[in-house]
Design a protein around this motif. Structure first.
Motif, PDB file in Angstrom:
ATOM      1  N   PRO A  96       0.831  -1.214   0.000  1.00 51.26           N
ATOM      2  CA  PRO A  96       0.000   0.000   0.000  1.00 51.26           C
ATOM      3  C   PRO A  96       0.863   1.261   0.000  1.00 51.26           C
ATOM      4  O   PRO A  96       1.964   1.280   0.581  1.00 51.26           O
ATOM      5  N   VAL A  97       0.369   2.298  -0.643  1.00 51.72           N
ATOM      6  CA  VAL A  97       1.171   3.503  -0.873  1.00 51.72           C
ATOM      7  C   VAL A  97       1.725   4.093   0.421  1.00 51.72           C
ATOM      8  O   VAL A  97       2.914   4.412   0.508  1.00 51.72           O
ATOM      9  N   GLN A  98       0.874   4.216   1.441  1.00 56.23           N
ATOM     10  CA  GLN A  98       1.327   4.904   2.659  1.00 56.23           C
ATOM     11  C   GLN A  98       2.403   4.098   3.392  1.00 56.23           C
ATOM     12  O   GLN A  98       3.117   4.646   4.234  1.00 56.23           O
ATOM     13  N   SER A 135       0.743  -0.234  -7.074  1.00 60.32           N
ATOM     14  CA  SER A 135       0.041   0.454  -5.985  1.00 60.32           C
ATOM     15  C   SER A 135      -0.558   1.760  -6.505  1.00 60.32           C
ATOM     16  O   SER A 135       0.092   2.482  -7.266  1.00 60.32           O
ATOM     17  N   GLY A 146      -2.093   5.309  -5.560  1.00 58.10           N
ATOM     18  CA  GLY A 146      -2.392   6.342  -4.580  1.00 58.10           C
ATOM     19  C   GLY A 146      -1.271   7.346  -4.522  1.00 58.10           C
ATOM     20  O   GLY A 146      -0.271   7.245  -5.245  1.00 58.10           O
ATOM     21  N   GLU A 162       1.248   9.606  -1.748  1.00 60.56           N
ATOM     22  CA  GLU A 162       1.720   9.568  -0.354  1.00 60.56           C
ATOM     23  C   GLU A 162       1.261  10.823   0.375  1.00 60.56           C
ATOM     24  O   GLU A 162       1.545  11.942  -0.058  1.00 60.56           O
ATOM     25  N   ALA A 171      -4.574   6.697  -9.068  1.00 61.32           N
ATOM     26  CA  ALA A 171      -4.688   7.175  -7.682  1.00 61.32           C
ATOM     27  C   ALA A 171      -6.035   7.865  -7.446  1.00 61.32           C
ATOM     28  O   ALA A 171      -6.717   7.599  -6.455  1.00 61.32           O
ATOM     29  N   ASN A 218      -9.749   6.244  -7.210  1.00 61.41           N
ATOM     30  CA  ASN A 218     -10.193   5.738  -5.907  1.00 61.41           C
ATOM     31  C   ASN A 218     -11.004   6.783  -5.152  1.00 61.41           C
ATOM     32  O   ASN A 218     -11.920   6.446  -4.402  1.00 61.41           O
ATOM     33  N   ASN A 277     -12.873   0.929  -2.316  1.00 60.95           N
ATOM     34  CA  ASN A 277     -13.082   2.369  -2.200  1.00 60.95           C
ATOM     35  C   ASN A 277     -14.553   2.734  -2.358  1.00 60.95           C
ATOM     36  O   ASN A 277     -15.094   3.536  -1.610  1.00 60.95           O
ATOM     37  N   VAL A 308      -6.848  -2.612   2.153  1.00 63.02           N
ATOM     38  CA  VAL A 308      -6.613  -1.175   2.043  1.00 63.02           C
ATOM     39  C   VAL A 308      -7.619  -0.511   1.080  1.00 63.02           C
ATOM     40  O   VAL A 308      -7.974  -1.090   0.051  1.00 63.02           O
ATOM     41  N   GLU A 344      -7.236   2.820  -0.723  1.00 63.42           N
ATOM     42  CA  GLU A 344      -6.237   3.881  -0.886  1.00 63.42           C
ATOM     43  C   GLU A 344      -6.853   5.271  -1.032  1.00 63.42           C
ATOM     44  O   GLU A 344      -6.220   6.278  -0.724  1.00 63.42           O
ATOM     45  N   THR A 404      -5.599   9.317  -0.236  1.00 56.34           N
ATOM     46  CA  THR A 404      -5.336  10.091  -1.453  1.00 56.34           C
ATOM     47  C   THR A 404      -6.270  11.297  -1.539  1.00 56.34           C
ATOM     48  O   THR A 404      -5.880  12.359  -2.046  1.00 56.34           O
TER      49      THR A 404
END
Ligand SMILES: NC(=O)C1=CN([C@@H]2O[C@H](COP(=O)(O)OP(=O)(O)OC[C@H]3O[C@@H](n4cnc5c(N)ncnc54)[C@H](O)[C@@H]3O)[C@@H](O)[C@H]2O)C=CC1
Ligand SMILES: O=C(CO)COP(=O)(O)O
Length: 469
Positions: free
Chosen positions: A188-190, A213, A215, A217, A296, A299, A363, A386, A388, A392
């Motif tokens: 996952p992005v984070q 991935s 999204g 950060e 990104a 979502n 999402n 997740v 995302e 985002t």
């Protein structure tokens, strides 16, 4: 008269002559459209006569079809010839392109590392293990029990899917990454910045890292490309692989179309060759920004779509909102250097539609539950996977500020996710906007907001309201 001449011509080439010169196919179609039992309509066309009159109804049917045809295709035979010719062009194009592709060197894949043993990492590990039966596909996970189960039971307990025998699990970055030919990044992005710091010493130089991935950060507003490049250096080949692709359907081998994006086209083509299969098409582009921003921000639009459904506002509202959200993604993406056509393509609109309209989307599910009145905390604490778009959405506000844009739908989602307004209030606000011209011209602040020499804005810090997120 014209009709029988047409079919006499065909029969002269070994074809057929149907009743009144029509082909059996035309007869069958006409009968389907004009069932003998169809009710009478006032002013009755032959199509809806109560008493069957096959000859008359077929004549009228043919006439009305002909009248509805484009002017250059006046006769049935013109029309059919044009359809056949169009199809033939496609088949010829396929033959030419396939021959050219067959001449390309086949890629050899012996060891693949997949970072992240969630739904999508598992699905892509499976796809590659099926395609390269001799290859070792290693999934790098954090939990030793998950790794053991993947290696010994051939099941990933996180998703419950059975995996091919050549997929292994490991918690050791060295075991997964050293000597591999390809790295798939499905963290996952984070969590990506901290994870890449942990594993980067084991990433072989010059091996392509394929990020799936989707999204941005939240602490830096960075795209995945920027996150990975910063950690791994500019020389590491990076490819963004995105598009409408629910993990479950990829796992089941259902037809899927993705887009591989890399600034260096050769890397994108390599990834195309690695993944391509009869059920997986992979397009290639150099528009990394377009592919990443499309993936990104879809979502965030999907959360909005879910909210509309959760509130029970109907399909008209849903479609209008998704179209408006798509325009906003395009506005922002283009300002960030993307091509508009990427946003209207498979990695943009293709993924926006999938995620906004189909209940498999996490999402969208977050949005539906927000629309039904659940709090974000309740929703997120009950989810094991997740979504995302939640983080985002917060980045969108900072980017809109940086690029001097106002994005109604995306901002509304950010407001809801941040708890500043509830879902109903967000929708009511958007619905009571003044009547406007259509999308690009309508929001005049969109044009007013274009950056000028006098108003450059380079800040990408999340705004005060969002600090601490
Ligand atoms: N599931 C899908 O259909 C698709 C997902 N994606 C994207 O792929 C990425 C991964 O998604 P999924 O596999 O579906 O997510 P998931 O929620 O199923 O799994 C996430 C994986 O990351 C691991 N993880 C979580 N936090 C971590 C951390 N701090 N450090 C290391 N590992 C951590 C988890 O243990 C889990 O293995 C997301 O960005 C998602 O948007 C892209 C296309 C389709
Ligand atoms: O990106 C996806 C499909 O392309 C998956 O979407 P969700 O993360 O909303 O399930």
């Amino acid at each position: 008269m014209a009709t029988s001449q047409r079919f006499v011509g065909r029969s002269g080439r070994g074809g057929f002559v149907g009743v009144g010169g029509r082909s059996p196919a035309v007869e069958r179609r006409a009968r389907r459209v004009a069932p003998p039992s169809a009710p009478t309509t006032p002013g009755g066309s032959a199509t809806f006569q109560t008493k069957p009159n096959p000859a008359g109804s077929l004549r009228n049917e043919t006439r009305s079809r002909r009248a509805a045809r484009p002017c250059a295709l006046r006769s049935d035979e013109d029309y059919r010839r044009a359809v056949r010719a169009s199809w033939r062009r496609l088949i010829l194009w396929r033959a030419r392109r396939s021959a050219a592709q067959d001449e390309q060197e086949q890629v050899v894949v012996e060891k693949v590392a997949v970072c992240g043993g969630g739904a999508f990492g598992t699905a892509l590990a499976t796809v590659l293990a099926r395609k390269y039966g001799e290859a070792a596909v290693t999934v790098l996970v954090r939990d030793a029990e998950v790794a053991r189960s993947i290696s010994e039971d051939h099941v990933n307990p996180r998703v419950g899917w059975t995996l091919p025998g050549n997929v292994r699990g490991t918690t050791s970055p060295a075991d997964a990454l050293e000597g591999c030919d390809l790295i798939v990044w499905a963290i996952p992005v984070q969590a990506s910045t901290s994870f890449v710091e942990k594993v980067k010493d084991h990433v072989p130089p010059r091996v392509p890292v394929v990020s799936v991935s989707k999204g941005l950060e939240v602490t830096s507003c960075r795209t995945m490309h920027e996150v990975l490049e910063r950690a791994l250096g500019e020389d590491q080949p990076l490819v963004a692989l995105s598009g409408p692709s629910f993990a479950k359907e990829v796992m089941e081998g259902l037809p899927t179309n993705l887009v591989a994006a890399s600034e260096d086209e050769r890397h994108a083509r390599f990834v195309q060759q690695v993944f391509a299969s009869p059920t997986l098409r992979v397009n290639v582009t150099r528009d990394v920004m377009g592919v990443e921003i499309g993936g990104a921000l879809k979502n965030v639009v999907a959360i909005a779509a879910g909210i509309v459904d959760g509130l029970g506002l109907g399909n008209n509202a849903l479609s209008a909102l998704v179209a408006q959200g798509t325009a906003e993604i395009r506005w922002l993406a283009v300002r960030m250097g993307a091509e508009a056509s990427t946003i209207t393509g498979i990695a943009g609109v293709g993924d926006i539609m999938l995620t906004s309209f189909v209940n498999l989307s996490r999402n969208r599910t977050v949005g539906v539950r927000l629309g039904k009145g659940e709090s974000l905390d309740e929703i997120l604490s009950s989810m094991t996977q997740v979504a995302e778009g939640v983080k985002t959405a917060q980045v969108v506000i900072a980017l809109a500020k940086k690029y001097n844009l106002v994005l109604p739908v995306l901002t509304a989602v950010a407001q809801v996710v941040d708890g500043q307004i509830d879902a109903k209030e967000a929708v009511d606000t958007v619905m009571t906007f003044p009547q406007i011209d259509d999308v690009d011209r309508g929001y005049d602040f969109y044009k007013e907001g274009e950056p000028t020499a006098a108003s450059p804005s380079s800040s990408c810090e999340p705004s005060n309201e969002l600090s601490g997120v």
